[in-house]
Design a protein around this motif. Structure first.
Motif, PDB file in Angstrom:
ATOM      1  N   LEU A 205       0.826  -1.200   0.000  1.00 24.44           N
ATOM      2  CA  LEU A 205       0.000   0.000   0.000  1.00 24.44           C
ATOM      3  C   LEU A 205       0.860   1.250   0.000  1.00 24.44           C
ATOM      4  O   LEU A 205       1.582   1.502   0.957  1.00 24.44           O
ATOM      5  CB  LEU A 205      -0.822   0.051   1.287  1.00 24.44           C
ATOM      6  N   PRO A 206       0.787   2.040  -1.045  1.00 21.65           N
ATOM      7  CA  PRO A 206       1.486   3.325  -0.993  1.00 21.65           C
ATOM      8  C   PRO A 206       0.723   4.275  -0.066  1.00 21.65           C
ATOM      9  O   PRO A 206      -0.505   4.342  -0.134  1.00 21.65           O
ATOM     10  CB  PRO A 206       1.450   3.822  -2.435  1.00 21.65           C
ATOM     11  N   VAL A 207       1.420   4.945   0.821  1.00 23.72           N
ATOM     12  CA  VAL A 207       0.765   5.902   1.716  1.00 23.72           C
ATOM     13  C   VAL A 207       1.525   7.219   1.671  1.00 23.72           C
ATOM     14  O   VAL A 207       2.704   7.250   1.339  1.00 23.72           O
ATOM     15  CB  VAL A 207       0.717   5.397   3.188  1.00 23.72           C
ATOM     16  N   ILE A 208       0.821   8.280   1.977  1.00 22.78           N
ATOM     17  CA  ILE A 208       1.484   9.577   2.079  1.00 22.78           C
ATOM     18  C   ILE A 208       1.740   9.860   3.554  1.00 22.78           C
ATOM     19  O   ILE A 208       0.831   9.770   4.382  1.00 22.78           O
ATOM     20  CB  ILE A 208       0.620  10.692   1.464  1.00 22.78           C
ATOM     21  N   CYS A 209       2.984  10.167   3.883  1.00 27.78           N
ATOM     22  CA  CYS A 209       3.333  10.530   5.255  1.00 27.78           C
ATOM     23  C   CYS A 209       3.189  12.036   5.395  1.00 27.78           C
ATOM     24  O   CYS A 209       3.713  12.783   4.567  1.00 27.78           O
ATOM     25  CB  CYS A 209       4.784  10.177   5.564  1.00 27.78           C
ATOM     26  N   MET A 230      -4.978   5.669  -0.206  1.00 26.12           N
ATOM     27  CA  MET A 230      -6.149   5.892  -1.057  1.00 26.12           C
ATOM     28  C   MET A 230      -6.735   4.529  -1.418  1.00 26.12           C
ATOM     29  O   MET A 230      -6.002   3.609  -1.754  1.00 26.12           O
ATOM     30  CB  MET A 230      -5.770   6.627  -2.346  1.00 26.12           C
ATOM     31  N   VAL A 231      -8.068   4.421  -1.309  1.00 24.72           N
ATOM     32  CA  VAL A 231      -8.697   3.158  -1.696  1.00 24.72           C
ATOM     33  C   VAL A 231      -9.478   3.341  -2.998  1.00 24.72           C
ATOM     34  O   VAL A 231      -9.478   4.440  -3.564  1.00 24.72           O
ATOM     35  CB  VAL A 231      -9.548   2.578  -0.541  1.00 24.72           C
ATOM     36  N   GLN A 232     -10.118   2.265  -3.452  1.00 24.85           N
ATOM     37  CA  GLN A 232     -10.602   2.258  -4.834  1.00 24.85           C
ATOM     38  C   GLN A 232     -11.840   3.090  -5.129  1.00 24.85           C
ATOM     39  O   GLN A 232     -12.285   3.148  -6.265  1.00 24.85           O
ATOM     40  CB  GLN A 232     -10.834   0.820  -5.293  1.00 24.85           C
ATOM     41  N   MET A 284     -10.252  -2.668   0.904  1.00 27.41           N
ATOM     42  CA  MET A 284     -10.741  -1.615   0.005  1.00 27.41           C
ATOM     43  C   MET A 284      -9.710  -1.229  -1.043  1.00 27.41           C
ATOM     44  O   MET A 284     -10.063  -0.772  -2.125  1.00 27.41           O
ATOM     45  CB  MET A 284     -11.097  -0.369   0.811  1.00 27.41           C
ATOM     46  N   ALA A 285      -8.435  -1.380  -0.704  1.00 25.06           N
ATOM     47  CA  ALA A 285      -7.380  -0.976  -1.637  1.00 25.06           C
ATOM     48  C   ALA A 285      -7.138  -2.027  -2.710  1.00 25.06           C
ATOM     49  O   ALA A 285      -6.929  -1.687  -3.875  1.00 25.06           O
ATOM     50  CB  ALA A 285      -6.082  -0.701  -0.886  1.00 25.06           C
ATOM     51  N   ALA A 417      -1.851  -0.422  -7.114  1.00 27.02           N
ATOM     52  CA  ALA A 417      -2.318   0.566  -6.140  1.00 27.02           C
ATOM     53  C   ALA A 417      -1.644   1.922  -6.376  1.00 27.02           C
ATOM     54  O   ALA A 417      -2.264   2.973  -6.258  1.00 27.02           O
ATOM     55  CB  ALA A 417      -2.041   0.071  -4.717  1.00 27.02           C
ATOM     56  N   LEU A 418      -0.363   1.854  -6.742  1.00 30.94           N
ATOM     57  CA  LEU A 418       0.377   3.096  -6.974  1.00 30.94           C
ATOM     58  C   LEU A 418      -0.154   3.805  -8.218  1.00 30.94           C
ATOM     59  O   LEU A 418      -0.362   5.022  -8.216  1.00 30.94           O
ATOM     60  CB  LEU A 418       1.875   2.778  -7.133  1.00 30.94           C
TER      61      LEU A 418
END
Lengths: 506, 506
Positions: A205-209, A230-232, A284-285, A417-418
Motif C-alpha cells: 500500500l502506498p501511503v502519504i506521510c 487511497m482506496v478504490q 478496500m485498496a 495501487a500506486l
C-alpha cells in the motif's frame, strides 16, 4: 481484472462501493456484525490477518527498543478530565461503567452496586498510562520509557462500519516518555517511518506521510503525523497515526523528572497506533469484483492446495498427492520466511473450494485433480489474474516458481495501487477546478469521483472548514517533503508554503 | 536455598507468605496495582512472561486444529440471562455499562446517553460466542468449530491479589462445538492434557489433573476438569480449567444442526482457559527469599550478561566483550530454540544490576568484569543456587555449557516442586487426622501448614460443605486415575469409589 461470474461479489465496486465492501468482508469470511451494536466478530481468516500484522509490527517495535506491557481497560472518570483538550475529543462517545453488580429483581437482572466514580472503557490510554509513568519516572535515568500495548479500545460509534469504524476495535498503542523535545519528536517520526515501511513492504500500500492540521489533530497533541492511503473509491483512509504530545500529557499526569542539571522537568511524550482498520484499508485498496486480494507478504496462507475429487475412489490418491506437494514445499522460502501452505481438504466440490479461496483472497491456488496425478502437474492460478487463467506447471518446478510468482503478485498489487493513486491525484490550482474535482457528476447515485487534490493552502482554518462543509473534503495531511515549493492558496489568495493533500475520507 | 542478604525479599516466605508474594511481584517488576481498583498494570518483564506463555500455548492449540478469532467485549444483559445456572455464577460481580456518552455539566463530566439495554463487560464469553455459533451452524458439516480467543475479561473482585485474582485479567478461552457427546468430551480431555503438558514441560510445575465436584463446577457445565498446582504455602491453585458443557449452552443459545440422519440436534460444546493467573502460580511455586525464579523454558531472557565496570575507561572494552559473547551464543540452542540472551548495559553499578536479575528470576547470569577480560572467562551464576555461588568458566566453553546448565535448572526446579508437593501430600483416613492436618498450630500467626490430603469421599455435598465451613478446605479435584481404589469416606462412613484431593486454595 477478473472475469465476472456467478460467484462474483454483488454489487460491483463501481455500482456501489460501500455495499461491495460489506459483501467482500462477508464473502471473504473476515468479520461480521455481532448482536452488540457496533461491535464485530472477527472470524478466523480475518483474525489470522491481524495476527500476521501483529507479529510483523511487534518485531519492528522490538527491533527499535520497545517492549510490551499492559495497562487497565478502565479509566477513572477523573483521569480523563485532566487534559482539557483530550476531554473535548474523547469524552464524547464512550462506554461508561456505572455499576459493578447485577441483581435479580422480579425475575429480571438489573444493574446494582453503583460505583462512587464511574469508569470509562479506554478509548485510548494516554491518561491511564501517563498516571503510571508519573510513578515510574523520578530522574532522567528513568528515561526514555518505550512501551507498547496490544489492546482493545472502545469508542461509541454512531455509524459503525466493519473494520473501519467499530465501537470496539483492536489496536496497538505505543506510549513513550523522553528527556528532551528532540528525542520525542525523533521517536514520533521514527514510528511513522515504521508504519510507512510496514504498509509499503507488507500491505503493498502506498501511503502519504504527513502532518495533520490543527483541526484534525489528536486531542491534546502538539503534532499528529499520519499515513494516508487511497482506496478504490478514491477516498482517503487514515491508516496509522503518530503523535508528538509535547509536555501536555506529562503536565496533566504530572510526569516529572530531575534533569541532568538538577532541575525538575516535565517529560516529553509520544503515542502512536495502528488498528484493525488496516484490514479494512487493505480490502478496500486491493479487492476486486471477485472478493478480497491479499498481498502474499501479509496473507496467512499464501498457497492453497485445492484437491478436485470427482470420484470417491480417487480421494486417497489425490489427497496424498496434495500432502506430498505440501511436504515438498516445506523448505521453500519467500521473502525470508517459509512459504505458508494450506490444503483445503473439506469434503465439498472443488469448484466451491476454489471460489471460497478466490473470495478470501489467497494469493496462489494450486488445483490438483485426477489428470494431474498422471501428468505430474498442477494447475496454478494467481489471485491477481482472472479466475479462469491457469497455468499447468510440473510439480518439480513448484519450489522454484512459487517464490517468484509470490514476488510478482506482491509487486503487481503495489504497482496497481500506486498507478491507481497516481491516476487519481491531481495538482489543482484553482477553486473552480477543486470544486469540480470533488463534485459527483451524477447526483442520484454518486459515482466514484475525486481523489487526492494537491493544492496550496495558506493555513486558514476558515478555508479548511468551508471546504469540509461544502464538499466534505478535508486536508488529509501536510506531506513531509524534502523541499516544499511555495505558491498561492486558491481559497484565500494568500501565499502558501507548500501544497497539501485534500481528499474525502472514511 | 539462597543465602539471605540485605537484598533479600522481606518478609520471608515462612514469616508471611502472602506479603512475601506481593513483595516478589514488586521486586521482580512483574506487575503493580493501578489506580483502578482491582486492575493491575502488567510491567514489561511480567508481560514478556505472558507473551512466552501465549506463544507456546498458541502453537499447541494450532497444532491440534484450533484457530483464533475475536468476539465482542460486551455481552447484552439478555444474553447472560439465557443460561440459568450461568447467571447464578457470573451475574453477581461484573462491570455494567449503562451509558454511552459523557457530558459536561457545571464543569464536571457526567454519564449521559443511557443505553436501552445495559451491557456487561465479558466475565467469560460462552453466551456471546454461543449466539454467534448458532448463526454459523446449520448442518453436521459445519462441525466441529474449534476456536480460541486471547482476550481480557472482567470479574469484579472484592479482594484482589496481583495475578491471582484481579478485576481485569488476560486469558485465552477456547470454545468448541461438536456433533457428538463423545467428541466434545474427547476435546475437553485433550485440552486438559495440553495444559498439563504445558505446565510440566515449560513451567516445571507438577499439577494434578482431575474433575471438580458439583459445588466447584463452572456455572452451566456438565463436567469441569482442572489442573491443580501446589505452591509453597501448601495451598492449591487452580491453574487451568476445561469444561464439558454438554448441550446446556447449545440449548440456551440455540446451536442446532441437521444431523447425518436428518434430525435436528443441539450441538455439544466445550470451553477451556488459562490466564495470567499462571504467572502468580509460577512465582508462588518457584520463588525464594531472594525473589522470582523463572524456569528456563518460560523465561523471556534465559541468560543475562551483566557487565561490571569499576572504572569508566574500562567501559568500552567490557561492553564490547559482552556483545562479543552474545554474538558467540547467537546460534546456541536449548530445547529446540535459540537461547534468549540479554545484555544489561544500564549505567548503574554491577552489583545492583546483579540483584535486579536475581529478583527478576533470570535463570543464568554471566558477570563480566575487568579481570575476566584478561583471563577470557566469565563468572556464571545460576538462579537455582545461592547468589554468591559462582563458577568461573572460559568463554569458549559457554556455548556447550549453557544449554546443559539451563536443562539442569529446568530439571532442578521441577524436582524441587515435585518433592515439595510429595512432602506435603498425605493419605488421610480418619476425620481426626484430617482436621489436625488442616489446623494451624499457632493461632495468632498461622504458619504454613496443610497441603494435599488424599482422602476418601462418598460424594456427600453436606460433608463437603461442612469441611469448607470448618476448615476452609475444599475438594480440589477428583483425580483422573487409571484404576481408582475403593475405600470408606471418613466423614460419612459410607463407601467411596476413590480418594479425592482436599486442600486450602487461592
Amino acid at each position: 481484472m477478473s472475469t465476472p461470474s456467478r460467484n462474483a461479489i454483488s454489487p460491483t465496486r463501481h455500482d456501489d462501493f460501500p455495499e461491495w465492501y460489506q459483501q467482500v468482508v462477508r464473502a471473504a469470511e473476515m468479520a461480521e456484525n455481532s448482536e452488540v451494536r457496533g461491535c464485530m466478530v472477527i472470524k478466523p481468516w480475518g483474525y489470522a490477518l491481524w495476527e500476521r500484522m501483529q507479529s510483523i509490527l511487534d518485531g519492528m517495535f522490538k527491533a527499535t527498543g520497545h517492549r510490551n506491557a499492559y495497562f487497565p481497560l478502565f479509566i477513572p472518570l477523573s483521569h480523563l478530565q485532566k487534559e482539557a483538550e483530550h476531554v473535548e475529543g474523547f469524552a464524547k462517545e464512550c462506554a461508561v461503567v456505572t455499576h459493578h453488580r447485577l441483581e435479580m429483581k422480579e425475575g429480571k437482572l438489573v444493574p446494582a452496586g453503583e460505583l462512587t466514580e464511574p469508569l470509562i472503557v479506554r478509548p485510548t490510554s494516554e491518561t491511564i498510562i501517563g498516571s503510571t509513568y508519573a510513578k515510574w519516572v523520578k530522574s532522567y535515568r528513568d528515561l526514555p520509557i518505550l512501551l507498547n500495548q496490544w489492546a482493545n479500545v472502545v469508542r461509541w460509534e454512531m455509524r459503525p462500519r466493519l473494520f473501519l469504524r467499530t465501537a470496539e476495535f483492536l489496536w496497538q498503542e505505543g506510549h513513550t516518555a523522553h528527556e528532551t523535545e528532540q528525542e520525542a519528536i525523533a521517536e514520533t517520526e521514527k514510528m511513522l517511518g515504521i508504519y510507512e515501511t510496514f504498509t509499503r513492504e507488507y500491505l503493498a500500500l502506498p501511503v502519504i506521510c504527513g502532518e495533520k492540521t490543527a483541526s484534525e489533530r489528536f486531542p491534546g497533541a502538539v503534532r499528529t503525523y499520519c499515513i494516508e492511503a487511497m482506496v478504490q473509491d478514491c477516498k482517503a483512509i487514515q491508516a496509522g497515526t503518530s503523535h508528538f504530545l509535547g509536555q501536555n500529557f506529562a503536565k496533566a499526569s504530572d510526569i516529572k523528572f530531575q534533569s541532568r542539571l538538577g532541575t525538575l522537568e516535565h517529560a516529553w511524550t509520544t503515542s502512536w497506533g495502528v488498528s484493525t482498520r488496516l484490514i479494512g484499508t487493505l480490502l478496500m485498496a486491493h479487492g476486486d469484483d471477485d472478493g478480497a486480494i491479499l498481498p502474499p507478504r501479509i496473507a496467512a496462507s499464501q498457497v492453497v492446495i485445492i484437491p478436485f475429487i470427482p470420484k470417491e475412489e480417487q480421494r486417497t490418491a489425490i489427497l496424498e498427492k496434495a500432502e506430498a506437494i505440501a511436504l515438498l514445499l516445506r523448505t521453500t522460502q519467500y521473502a525470508g520466511e517459509a512459504v505458508r501452505i494450506e490444503i483445503d481438504s473439506r469434503d465439498i466440490n472443488g469448484s466451491t473450494k476454489n471460489w471460497d479461496w478466490i473470495k478470501r483472497g489467497a494469493p496462489l491456488r494450486l488445483e490438483i485433480g485426477p489428470r494431474d496425478l498422471e501428468s505430474g502437474t498442477v494447475a496454478l492460478a494467481r489471485r491477481d489474474r482472472a479466475p479462469k487463467e491457469k497455468e499447468s506447471i510440473s510439480i518439480e518446478a513448484l519450489s522454484e516458481r512459487i517464490p517468484e510468482i509470490l514476488a510478482e503478485i506482491q509487486h503487481s498489487l503495489w504497482e496497481r495501487a500506486l498507478i491507481f493513486r497516481t491516476t487519481h491525484t491531481r495538482e489543482i490550482d484553482t477553486k473552480e477546478e477543486f470544486y469540480e474535482f470533488f463534485t459527483p457528476k451524477n447526483k442520484t447515485q454518486p459515482e466514484i469521483h475525486g481523489g487526492f487534490a494537491l493544492t496550496h493552502w495558506n493555513g486558514s482554518a476558515e478555508a479548511e472548514a468551508k471546504l469540509k462543509e461544502d464538499l466534505k473534503v478535508t486536508i488529509r495531511c501536510i506531506p513531509l517533503e524534502e523541499a516544499p515549493k511555495a505558491g498561492t492558496c486558491p481559497f484565500t489568495g494568500e501565499p502558501s508554503r507548500q501544497r497539501v493533500v485534500f481528499g474525502k475520507s472514511y
